[in-house]
Design a protein around this motif. Structure first.
Motif, PDB file in Angstrom:
ATOM      1  N   LEU A 403       0.831  -1.199   0.000  1.00  0.00           N
ATOM      2  CA  LEU A 403       0.000   0.000   0.000  1.00  0.00           C
ATOM      3  C   LEU A 403       0.867   1.250   0.000  1.00  0.00           C
ATOM      4  O   LEU A 403       1.895   1.303   0.684  1.00  0.00           O
ATOM      5  N   PRO A 404       0.463   2.264  -0.749  1.00  0.00           N
ATOM      6  CA  PRO A 404       1.191   3.537  -0.743  1.00  0.00           C
ATOM      7  C   PRO A 404       0.640   4.478   0.321  1.00  0.00           C
ATOM      8  O   PRO A 404      -0.540   4.423   0.667  1.00  0.00           O
ATOM      9  N   ILE A 405       1.518   5.321   0.835  1.00  0.00           N
ATOM     10  CA  ILE A 405       1.104   6.415   1.720  1.00  0.00           C
ATOM     11  C   ILE A 405       1.382   7.707   0.977  1.00  0.00           C
ATOM     12  O   ILE A 405       2.542   8.055   0.730  1.00  0.00           O
ATOM     13  N   TYR A 406       0.327   8.403   0.595  1.00  0.00           N
ATOM     14  CA  TYR A 406       0.464   9.655  -0.143  1.00  0.00           C
ATOM     15  C   TYR A 406       0.419  10.813   0.848  1.00  0.00           C
ATOM     16  O   TYR A 406      -0.621  11.085   1.448  1.00  0.00           O
ATOM     17  N   ILE A 407       1.541  11.476   1.027  1.00  0.00           N
ATOM     18  CA  ILE A 407       1.627  12.569   2.000  1.00  0.00           C
ATOM     19  C   ILE A 407       1.363  13.884   1.276  1.00  0.00           C
ATOM     20  O   ILE A 407       2.255  14.480   0.671  1.00  0.00           O
ATOM     21  N   ASP A 408       0.116  14.293   1.307  1.00  0.00           N
ATOM     22  CA  ASP A 408      -0.312  15.526   0.653  1.00  0.00           C
ATOM     23  C   ASP A 408      -0.758  16.526   1.704  1.00  0.00           C
ATOM     24  O   ASP A 408      -1.107  16.163   2.827  1.00  0.00           O
ATOM     25  N   GLY A 409      -0.762  17.776   1.320  1.00  0.00           N
ATOM     26  CA  GLY A 409      -1.229  18.809   2.228  1.00  0.00           C
ATOM     27  C   GLY A 409      -0.555  20.133   1.959  1.00  0.00           C
ATOM     28  O   GLY A 409       0.266  20.270   1.048  1.00  0.00           O
ATOM     29  N   THR A 410      -0.887  21.098   2.773  1.00  0.00           N
ATOM     30  CA  THR A 410      -0.301  22.428   2.655  1.00  0.00           C
ATOM     31  C   THR A 410       0.853  22.533   3.643  1.00  0.00           C
ATOM     32  O   THR A 410       0.648  22.709   4.850  1.00  0.00           O
ATOM     33  N   PHE A 411       2.047  22.360   3.135  1.00  0.00           N
ATOM     34  CA  PHE A 411       3.255  22.511   3.955  1.00  0.00           C
ATOM     35  C   PHE A 411       4.388  22.976   3.052  1.00  0.00           C
ATOM     36  O   PHE A 411       4.280  22.940   1.826  1.00  0.00           O
ATOM     37  N   GLY A 412       5.463  23.419   3.645  1.00  0.00           N
ATOM     38  CA  GLY A 412       6.574  23.969   2.889  1.00  0.00           C
ATOM     39  C   GLY A 412       7.269  22.933   2.017  1.00  0.00           C
ATOM     40  O   GLY A 412       7.077  21.723   2.180  1.00  0.00           O
ATOM     41  N   ASN A 413       8.076  23.424   1.090  1.00  0.00           N
ATOM     42  CA  ASN A 413       8.838  22.526   0.230  1.00  0.00           C
ATOM     43  C   ASN A 413      10.166  23.168  -0.134  1.00  0.00           C
ATOM     44  O   ASN A 413      10.370  24.364   0.064  1.00  0.00           O
ATOM     45  N   VAL A 414      11.058  22.358  -0.665  1.00  0.00           N
ATOM     46  CA  VAL A 414      12.408  22.795  -1.017  1.00  0.00           C
ATOM     47  C   VAL A 414      12.749  22.235  -2.388  1.00  0.00           C
ATOM     48  O   VAL A 414      12.435  21.066  -2.685  1.00  0.00           O
ATOM     49  N   SER A 415      13.400  23.031  -3.207  1.00  0.00           N
ATOM     50  CA  SER A 415      13.803  22.576  -4.539  1.00  0.00           C
ATOM     51  C   SER A 415      15.231  22.048  -4.514  1.00  0.00           C
ATOM     52  O   SER A 415      16.138  22.702  -4.003  1.00  0.00           O
ATOM     53  N   SER A 416      15.399  20.853  -5.090  1.00  0.00           N
ATOM     54  CA  SER A 416      16.743  20.301  -5.261  1.00  0.00           C
ATOM     55  C   SER A 416      17.216  20.456  -6.700  1.00  0.00           C
ATOM     56  O   SER A 416      18.336  20.075  -7.036  1.00  0.00           O
ATOM     57  N   GLY A 417      16.333  20.973  -7.566  1.00  0.00           N
ATOM     58  CA  GLY A 417      16.664  21.082  -8.980  1.00  0.00           C
ATOM     59  C   GLY A 417      16.218  19.870  -9.774  1.00  0.00           C
ATOM     60  O   GLY A 417      16.112  19.934 -10.990  1.00  0.00           O
ATOM     61  N   PHE A 418      15.979  18.740  -9.101  1.00  0.00           N
ATOM     62  CA  PHE A 418      15.468  17.551  -9.793  1.00  0.00           C
ATOM     63  C   PHE A 418      13.972  17.742 -10.021  1.00  0.00           C
ATOM     64  O   PHE A 418      13.519  17.872 -11.150  1.00  0.00           O
ATOM     65  N   ASP A 419      13.218  17.762  -8.941  1.00  0.00           N
ATOM     66  CA  ASP A 419      11.819  18.200  -8.939  1.00  0.00           C
ATOM     67  C   ASP A 419      10.971  17.561 -10.029  1.00  0.00           C
ATOM     68  O   ASP A 419       9.997  18.178 -10.495  1.00  0.00           O
ATOM     69  N   TYR A 420      11.302  16.345 -10.469  1.00  0.00           N
ATOM     70  CA  TYR A 420      10.559  15.737 -11.564  1.00  0.00           C
ATOM     71  C   TYR A 420       9.093  15.572 -11.204  1.00  0.00           C
ATOM     72  O   TYR A 420       8.206  15.860 -12.005  1.00  0.00           O
ATOM     73  N   TRP A 421       8.849  15.081  -9.994  1.00  0.00           N
ATOM     74  CA  TRP A 421       7.471  14.940  -9.537  1.00  0.00           C
ATOM     75  C   TRP A 421       7.079  16.059  -8.590  1.00  0.00           C
ATOM     76  O   TRP A 421       6.028  15.981  -7.946  1.00  0.00           O
ATOM     77  N   GLY A 422       7.902  17.072  -8.473  1.00  0.00           N
ATOM     78  CA  GLY A 422       7.616  18.179  -7.576  1.00  0.00           C
ATOM     79  C   GLY A 422       8.765  18.402  -6.606  1.00  0.00           C
ATOM     80  O   GLY A 422       9.738  17.649  -6.554  1.00  0.00           O
ATOM     81  N   ARG A 423       8.670  19.458  -5.828  1.00  0.00           N
ATOM     82  CA  ARG A 423       9.717  19.809  -4.883  1.00  0.00           C
ATOM     83  C   ARG A 423       9.672  18.909  -3.651  1.00  0.00           C
ATOM     84  O   ARG A 423       8.665  18.252  -3.372  1.00  0.00           O
ATOM     85  N   MET A 424      10.766  18.876  -2.914  1.00  0.00           N
ATOM     86  CA  MET A 424      10.839  18.059  -1.703  1.00  0.00           C
ATOM     87  C   MET A 424       9.941  18.613  -0.609  1.00  0.00           C
ATOM     88  O   MET A 424       9.904  19.823  -0.382  1.00  0.00           O
ATOM     89  N   PRO A 425       9.223  17.754   0.116  1.00  0.00           N
ATOM     90  CA  PRO A 425       8.467  18.241   1.276  1.00  0.00           C
ATOM     91  C   PRO A 425       9.432  18.727   2.352  1.00  0.00           C
ATOM     92  O   PRO A 425      10.524  18.182   2.513  1.00  0.00           O
ATOM     93  N   ASP A 426       9.042  19.761   3.050  1.00  0.00           N
ATOM     94  CA  ASP A 426       9.850  20.298   4.150  1.00  0.00           C
ATOM     95  C   ASP A 426       9.426  19.599   5.434  1.00  0.00           C
ATOM     96  O   ASP A 426       8.394  19.927   6.031  1.00  0.00           O
ATOM     97  N   PRO A 427      10.210  18.628   5.910  1.00  0.00           N
ATOM     98  CA  PRO A 427       9.799  17.881   7.101  1.00  0.00           C
ATOM     99  C   PRO A 427       9.909  18.676   8.393  1.00  0.00           C
ATOM    100  O   PRO A 427       9.429  18.226   9.440  1.00  0.00           O
ATOM    101  N   PHE A 428      10.546  19.853   8.341  1.00  0.00           N
ATOM    102  CA  PHE A 428      10.686  20.703   9.528  1.00  0.00           C
ATOM    103  C   PHE A 428       9.466  21.604   9.723  1.00  0.00           C
ATOM    104  O   PHE A 428       9.307  22.202  10.785  1.00  0.00           O
TER     105      PHE A 428
END
Length: 713
Positions: A403-428
């Motif tokens: 089963l997949p866990i899709y972590i969606d929501g309104t939270f910050g993100n960070v760009s690594s330049g790869f971003d193929y599927w989007g920017r990294m979630p900000d876990p802080f």
């Protein structure tokens, strides 16, 4: 014969004018006045020849060298191609194999240039058409364009379907036809060179390419159907074969585990290391090498039809019974590289795969498909339902599932330049933890008490790293480039303050000018790249990457353990990674998972480094594709033809099973992608076990079955 992939970078221009006349540039089969032809490591061979249609052609031999080329220039001034839509060249590959031809067009200014690389297959003479305006398969809604050449009213036409660049068509200085470092003499027959008004050939390249069953109209292959009756007969015949093959299963427990290797019985899937080798273990306590398939679902083959209806022949009407298989969607996502430049990315779509299931089985098609899919998985030696699959399949308790866990929501993100599927979630960001809690609660609600559940994946192919030699550090550099309000940025700055205390000490270690700590708060802060002169940069970036990964994986792991104490955390399905992220995953997850595209696993990930972490590894995506069964793309890892797909599969899974850390491989994916591209990103590759008609690719599936059964006994 292998079809060489087509890559073209070209450009332009002004829109074509209907009243403009085509421009005759030259004829390479004769001496044409008004042009000069320069041969550089190219020899003119013999006299003028003619093909079967009487086309005049001259043979040219491109010699082994760094870049043999034929250069065409106007005798006086420059060519004016105003109002023209394409460059056309009569050409024939005189070799018995595909030849790569490079076409360069120079404008007046140094920065005005067109560049094309085309793979010309062996065969009769054809017209090479290079559109003189921006175009690419992506602009038509798919990642790979139609195979070339194609028959255009009795004329073989090879259209360069990818076009980029910029040039003034009124000032054309030269045309270069070249090859890049051929190792032996390569001969081409070349003839008339001219331009064409408009881009009709480009449109025609895509016109009528899909039939009513979703199949490519211009190709032939054994599994292709031409009537609903043939489709139904194919499914009926297959079921008899499946029944016989399922009867051959032996030596396995109810979950598909090997009864000859007894390990600890817990009542749940778990991991165990025995005699130097990691295993997954079934609830009954038997060794389990996970042979899985991703995307076992009936609704993964939708493709947009709105705005490109001309690509489809006999498209079913949007009325009963076909209305069920139409829908509306919008796949735009500004932060996803996967969606950039993708045309036909919204509006009305049609699902050929589901429509074909209805044609084959009638109103009860979904129930019949689910039963048949499970029959196939078991008969073909698979024991796991991979990611993005129909939830109902796992609940039928015939095959282990994930089963997949899709972590969606309104939270910050960070760009690594790869971003193929989007920017990294900000876990802080505190909102991330709340989103994780909700996502995990939703994912575990129905599976926490199910022994058939293998475990959970969190997210997919996150952008842990960027591109290039310094890509490892991109997430750290991207964090510092962020806004002051970024929680990740503030956590990074706090880490640096704790280590260095004074800004001057930090500035000296990094070799930068920094008046005070507040300077780091600047948006787009110029984060330096690591280098030998200042090793502290790499040290600090590495420490931050580990802290970032620890925050992410520990947050997700803690939530999973709170909601479900029985099942495995199968990691985050790395596509790109850093040593820090992988080490963190090993600490907090039960399994490290990689989406790994290579000929064998050992060539796709540093397994020696992984072995030191002493955690089991699951290959959660791999595949091999070819372009001889309809869809134009060959996937991430390609082979020449369908027969080689089976050989490559067997080689991969055998290499995986030979490694003591690898506990399974999951094929991507169950069914071929649509010829005209899937909704989310236009992928259109032949990488399936079954085609758009849901009929299996017989030779490939038999090779897969033999390889799988060989690992189960």
């Amino acid at each position: 014969m292998k079809r060489v992939a087509l890559f073209v970078t070209l450009a332009l221009c002004a829109s074509p004018f209907d009243h403009a006349a085509a421009v005759e540039v030259t004829d390479l089969s004769t001496a044409t006045s008004g042009t000069q032809i320069q041969l550089l490591q190219v020899e003119r061979v013999g006299s003028t020849e003619h093909d079967s249609r009487g086309t005049a052609l001259q043979r040219y031999a491109f010699q082994p060298s760094s870049q043999p080329q034929l250069v065409i220039t106007p005798t006086n001034g420059m060519w004016n191609w105003s109002g023209q839509g394409a460059l056309q060249i009569d050409v024939q590959n005189a070799m018995a194999w595909a030849v790569t031809l490079v076409v360069d067009i120079d404008g007046a200014a140094p920065n005005q240039h067109l560049h094309a690389v085309v793979g010309l297959p062996a065969g009769p003479a054809q017209t090479l058409v290079v559109p003189l305006h921006d175009a690419s398969p992506r602009s038509f809604g798919m990642q790979v364009g139609p195979l070339m050449p194609f028959d255009d009213h009795g004329r073989d036409v090879f259209v360069a379907t990818k076009v980029e660049g910029a040039i003034d068509p009124a000032q054309i200085r030269a045309i270069h036809l070249s090859m890049s470092a051929p190792q032996a003499v390569q001969q081409l027959l070349l003839g008339k060179v001219d331009t064409a008004v408009g881009d009709a050939s480009l449109q025609d390249a895509y016109r009528g390419i899909v039939d009513q069953w979703g199949q490519y109209t211009r190709g032939k292959w054994p599994e292709k159907v031409g009537s609903d009756a043939v489709l139904r007969a194919g499914h009926m015949q297959e079921q008899h074969t499946l029944n016989a093959e399922m009867a051959e299963r032996h030596g396995l427990d109810v979950y598909g585990g090997r009864q000859d290797i007894a390990l600890t019985r817990t009542g749940w899937f778990h991991t165990q290391k025995a005699k130097g080798r990691w295993w997954l273990v079934t609830p009954d306590g038997h060794a389990f090498f996970s042979l899985g398939v991703n995307a076992v679902a009936a609704d993964n083959s939708r493709t947009y039809v709105q705005g490109r209806e001309y690509m489809f022949v006999n498209l079913p009407l949007d009325e009963a019974p076909w209305h069920t298989f139409y829908g509306l969607s919008d796949s735009r996502d500004a932060e996803r590289v996967a969606s950039m430049g993708l045309g036909a990315n919204r509006g009305r779509w049609f699902d050929f795969y589901e429509a074909n299931l209805y044609r084959a089985s009638g109103a009860d098609w979904l129930t019949i498909w689910r039963r048949r899919a499970l029959d196939r998985l078991q008969a073909w030696g698979f024991n796991t339902i991979g990611n993005w699959s129909d939830d109902a399949l796992g609940k039928m308790h015939r095959v282990a599932y994930t089963l997949p866990i899709y972590i969606d929501g309104t939270f910050g993100n960070v760009s690594s330049g790869f971003d193929y599927w989007g920017r990294m979630p900000d876990p802080f960001d505190p909102r991330f933890a709340r989103a994780v809690e909700q996502a995990v609660a939703n994912a575990t609600e129905n599976g926490r008490k199910d022994p058939w559940l293998l475990g959970y994946f969190a997210d997919n192919e996150l952008a842990w790293a960027g591109f290039g030699p310094q890509g490892r550090w991109n997430l750290a550099m991207g964090t510092l480039r962020g806004e002051a309000r970024s929680d990740a940025k503030q956590a990074f700055i706090a880490m640096l303050k704790k280590k260095y205390g004074e800004p001057a000490k930090f500035a000296a270690a990094w070799g930068i000018a920094l008046a005070d700590w507040s300077a780091l708060n600047a948006t787009n802060f110029a984060a330096p790249e690591p280098g030998d002169a200042h090793p502290a940069i790499a040290e600090d970036y590495s420490a931050w990457l580990r802290m970032y990964a620890d925050k992410y994986f520990s947050t997700v792991a803690a939530a999973i353990h709170r909601h479900d104490s029985h099942h495995l955390f199968l990691g985050g399905r790395f596509a790109v990674n850093t040593p820090e992220a992988v080490a963190s995953c090993a600490q907090y997850c039960d399994v490290i998972s990689f989406n790994l595209y290579a000929d064998v696993p050992q060539h796709g990930v540093d397994l020696d480094a992984v072995h030191k972490l002493d955690k089991p590894v699951l290959i959660t995506e791999f595949h091999f594709g070819s372009d001889d069964r309809g869809p134009f793309g060959k996937g991430v890892v390609s082979v020449w033809n369908e027969a080689q797909r089976g050989e490559a599969y067997a080689r991969f899974v055998q290499a995986a099973a030979s490694d003591p850390a690898i506990v399974g491989t999951h094929w991507f994916e169950y069914a071929d992608q649509p010829v005209t591209g899937r909704l989310i990103d236009g992928e259109n590759s032949h990488i399936g076990l079954v085609g758009i008609t849901d009929l299996p690719f017989g030779g490939f599936v038999e090779a897969v079955r033999k390889a799988n059964l060989g690992l189960s006994h």
